[in-house]
Each structure stands twice: as structure tokens, then as C-alpha cells.
Write an enzyme that holds these catalytic residues in place. Structure first.
Site, PDB file in Angstrom:
ATOM      1  N   ASP A   1       3.235 -39.280   1.364  1.00 31.62           N
ATOM      2  CA  ASP A   1       3.061 -38.242   0.548  1.00 31.62           C
ATOM      3  C   ASP A   1       4.391 -37.895   0.148  1.00 31.62           C
ATOM      4  OD1 ASP A   1       1.626 -35.895   0.308  1.00 31.62           O
ATOM      5  OD2 ASP A   1       2.573 -35.098   2.097  1.00 31.62           O
TER       6      ASP A   1
ATOM      7  N   PHE B   1       9.671 -22.355   6.197  1.00 29.39           N
ATOM      8  CA  PHE B   1       8.723 -22.230   5.092  1.00 29.39           C
ATOM      9  C   PHE B   1       7.723 -22.652   6.222  1.00 29.39           C
ATOM     10  CE2 PHE B   1       6.080 -26.275   5.554  1.00 29.39           C
ATOM     11  CZ  PHE B   1       5.345 -26.155   4.053  1.00 29.39           C
ATOM     12  N   GLU B   2       6.449 -22.409   5.987  1.00 23.59           N
ATOM     13  CA  GLU B   2       5.697 -22.325   7.002  1.00 23.59           C
ATOM     14  C   GLU B   2       3.894 -23.161   6.505  1.00 23.59           C
ATOM     15  OE1 GLU B   2       5.374 -18.098   9.281  1.00 23.59           O
ATOM     16  OE2 GLU B   2       5.655 -17.772   7.287  1.00 23.59           O
ATOM     17  N   GLY B   3       3.908 -24.319   7.228  1.00 26.66           N
ATOM     18  CA  GLY B   3       2.985 -24.642   6.584  1.00 26.66           C
ATOM     19  C   GLY B   3       1.144 -25.450   7.167  1.00 26.66           C
TER      20      GLY B   3
ATOM     21  N   LYS C   1      11.616 -28.264  12.938  1.00 30.64           N
ATOM     22  CA  LYS C   1      10.714 -28.879  12.414  1.00 30.64           C
ATOM     23  C   LYS C   1       9.671 -29.201  13.527  1.00 30.64           C
ATOM     24  CE  LYS C   1       7.685 -31.442   9.829  1.00 30.64           C
ATOM     25  NZ  LYS C   1       7.744 -32.883   8.129  1.00 30.64           N
TER      26      LYS C   1
ATOM     27  N   ASN D   1       2.824 -27.195  10.454  1.00 27.62           N
ATOM     28  CA  ASN D   1       4.652 -27.516  10.453  1.00 27.62           C
ATOM     29  C   ASN D   1       4.980 -26.088  10.492  1.00 27.62           C
ATOM     30  OD1 ASN D   1       5.781 -28.365   7.959  1.00 27.62           O
ATOM     31  ND2 ASN D   1       5.157 -29.608   8.509  1.00 27.62           N
ATOM     32  N   ASN D   2       6.397 -26.038  10.900  1.00 30.76           N
ATOM     33  CA  ASN D   2       7.117 -24.555  10.667  1.00 30.76           C
ATOM     34  C   ASN D   2       8.248 -25.308  10.783  1.00 30.76           C
ATOM     35  OD1 ASN D   2       5.020 -22.307  10.386  1.00 30.76           O
ATOM     36  ND2 ASN D   2       5.118 -22.409  12.309  1.00 30.76           N
TER      37      ASN D   2
ATOM     38  N   PHE E   1      12.453 -24.214  10.619  1.00 27.75           N
ATOM     39  CA  PHE E   1      13.552 -23.158  10.972  1.00 27.75           C
ATOM     40  C   PHE E   1      14.215 -23.493  10.567  1.00 27.75           C
ATOM     41  CE2 PHE E   1       9.517 -22.640  13.907  1.00 27.75           C
ATOM     42  CZ  PHE E   1       9.393 -20.964  13.646  1.00 27.75           C
TER      43      PHE E   1
END
Length: 298
Positions: free
Chosen positions: A152, A45-47, A65, A50-51, A53
Site C-alpha cells: 500500500d 488519525f482516524e481511519g 496504533k 485503525n486509530n 494516538f
């Protein structure tokens, strides 16, 4: 080649991994003061901040993370440490950092997906949706009792074991200390889930916001992902209440998504709402967590 490295490479060849990381993912080593890990080079996930793995340690798949230090401070580490033994909260295994990133090493839940993708192509039946929301309320209640607010709550920050239908809350990057009495003027969560009082007046109270976001998650479980409702739809008085659910289910959603926060359901009353009659007030653990990964490593 070490066994953890072999196991991670096998995981990257599974259909699930091929979809998430694409065939270009390779394996690299990363060391902390405590352990040697192996990490996929392509993120799951790429945000914006943050990313995430996939990684592996001896006998145990894990998640890395990477949180940019430029974007947010390391509050998530503090919160996860404080919530370490809280049922329903993702576990922090270890923490390290470099010049650019906070690096969180987090437990990996096999056979799981975030709730957003879980209902991407289907509307959930009421019985299943109700159990998911009840679990969510109990988990948030546990977080509340430890003195924090997640900040969130949304589909993407809830993962579900697709076999056992048990959820966990993830991503505590917006979590803050609980303050029930003072209005809050900074919104750290996702704009689509913002409560109407912040939209209109620029402030909110933490617990009414939490009730609103629970209602948003609930209403969207009955819709395809592409049909998700958000604040603007509700403010337009769109017909957002699902038709094919019980009257108590409709009542719960309506009372969570009341525009006037003073007339909204109180957070403490959620768990005793008639919609959840007959459900056990306990959070089930995901069985054999961290031990049995035979369904992932083939």
C-alpha cells in the site's frame, strides 16, 4: 504527576498538537507487561481500520496504533518484527492487545509529516522529489530483500522529516510475503493506486504493482494535493506527466506508469535509472532519533 505524563501534556499544548488533536485531548495511562505509558485520548488519525494516538514513555514520545481485530488480523506485528532493523522502516517498540484491538507501540518521528500533507499546498522541485523517490526505492528494496511487499505504497504511508528531508515507510497493515511468480487476486491496498492490470483483468503481480505505485507517488509530488492524479486519470490518457522536469524524469514516470505491465520498468532496474545518476545508494538515518525531542517538548 510523573515526568512522562507532564511531557505529554506539554506536547498537547503545542500548535502542532492543537491542530492534530484539538484542545479536548486529555491524558490517560496504559500499562503493558513491560512499561507504563501515557496516551492522548483524542486520535491523531482516524481511519476505517485503525486509530493512531500520541503517547509518551520516559524520555520518549511514541505512537499508539489501535488496529481493529474485526477488520484485519495481526499481520502488521509479524511484518514489523521481521523488518525491525531495516533502514527506512518505522520501528515497532512494543505490542499488546485487548479484546477489540491489536495495539502497536511505534516510534515517533519529531518534526515529521506524511508526504500527502507535505506537498498539500506546494509542488516540489525536481531535485527534492527525485531524492524522495530514490529513498523510497531503496527502502522498498530492503523490504523486498527481507521477503515482503508493503502492498500500500502511497503518499499517506510515507513520512518525511521536514528538516532533513529523510523519509520512512509506515503502515504495514497490507504487507504480505513476497511471491514474484504467482498472480495475486486480492487487492489489499488503496483503490486509487491500483494498477491497470487488476482494474482490467482482476489480477496483478506484486513487483509490477510496486513499480506502478512508485510512479504514482512520483507524479503526484509535482502536483498540489488537490490535483493528485490516480488510475482513472491515466486511463483517460490525461496529461499527467509534469512539464517542468528533465527528460530523464519524464522518462522515469512514463515507464513506471506504462499501462502494459510487461513493458513497465522492472523493479530491479529502478535504482539504476538515469534520473538518479549521482545519488548515493544509501538510506540516511534520521539523526538523534528517539533521543533529542527538544523541538517538540517545550
Amino acid at each position: 504527576m510523573s515526568r512522562p505524563e507532564q511531557q505529554l501534556k506539554k506536547m498537547l499544548k503545542t500548535p502542532q498538537a492543537q491542530y492534530a488533536f484539538y484542545p479536548t485531548a486529555k491524558v490517560e495511562r496504559i500499562s503493558t507487561t513491560q512499561h507504563m505509558y501515557f496516551i492522548a485520548t483524542r486520535p491523531m488519525f482516524e481511519g476505517g481500520r485503525n486509530n493512531v494516538f500520541l503517547g509518551h514513555q520516559v524520555g520518549q514520545p511514541i505512537i499508539f496504533k489501535y488496529v481493529s481485530k474485526k477488520e484485519i488480523p495481526g499481520n502488521e506485528v509479524i511484518v514489523l518484527k521481521a523488518l525491525q532493523d531495516t533502514p527506512g522502516v518505522i520501528k515497532l517498540i512494543e505490542y499488546t492487545e485487548n479484546a477489540m484491538y491489536h495495539i502497536l507501540i511505534i516510534e515517533y518521528i519529531p518534526n515529521s509529516v506524511d508526504l500527502l500533507h507535505y506537498h498539500y499546498f506546494k509542488k516540489l522541485e525536481e531535485t527534492e522529489a527525485k531524492k524522495i523517490i530514490f529513498q523510497l526505492i531503496l527502502i522498498i528494496q530492503n523490504i523486498y530483500e527481507k521477503g515482503f511487499i508493503h502492498g500500500d505504497i502511497k503518499d499517506e504511508n510515507l513520512i518525511i522529516d521536514i528538516n532533513q528531508k529523510i523519509i520512512k515507510v509506515i503502515d504495514f497493515g497490507s504487507a504480505v510475503r513476497l511471491d514474484e511468480t504467482r498472480p495475486q487476486y486480492n487487492m489489499f491496498g488503496t483503490w486509487e493506486y491500483v494498477c491497470p492490470e487488476f482494474y482490467y483483468y482482476g489480477y496483478y503481480y506484486q513487483l509490477p504493482l510496486t513499480v506502478w505505485t512508485i510512479g504514482m507517488v512520483a507524479v503526484n509530488l509535482f502536483r498540489f494535493r488537490a490535483e493528485n492524479f490516480y488510475l482513472n486519470d491515466i486511463l483517460k490518457r490525461e496529461n499527467y506527466i509534469p512539464e517542468n522536469i528533465s527528460e530523464t524524469g519524464k522518462q522515469f514516470i512514463t515507464e513506471c506508469l506504462t499501462i502494459n505491465e510487461n513493458k513497465r520498468l522492472s523493479f530491479k532496474s529502478l535504482v539504476s535509472h538515469p534520473w538518479f545518476k549521482g545519488l548515493k545508494k544509501e538510506i540516511q538515518p534520521i539523526s538523534e532519533l528517539g533521543v533529542d525531542y527538544k523541538n517538540v517538548i517545550t
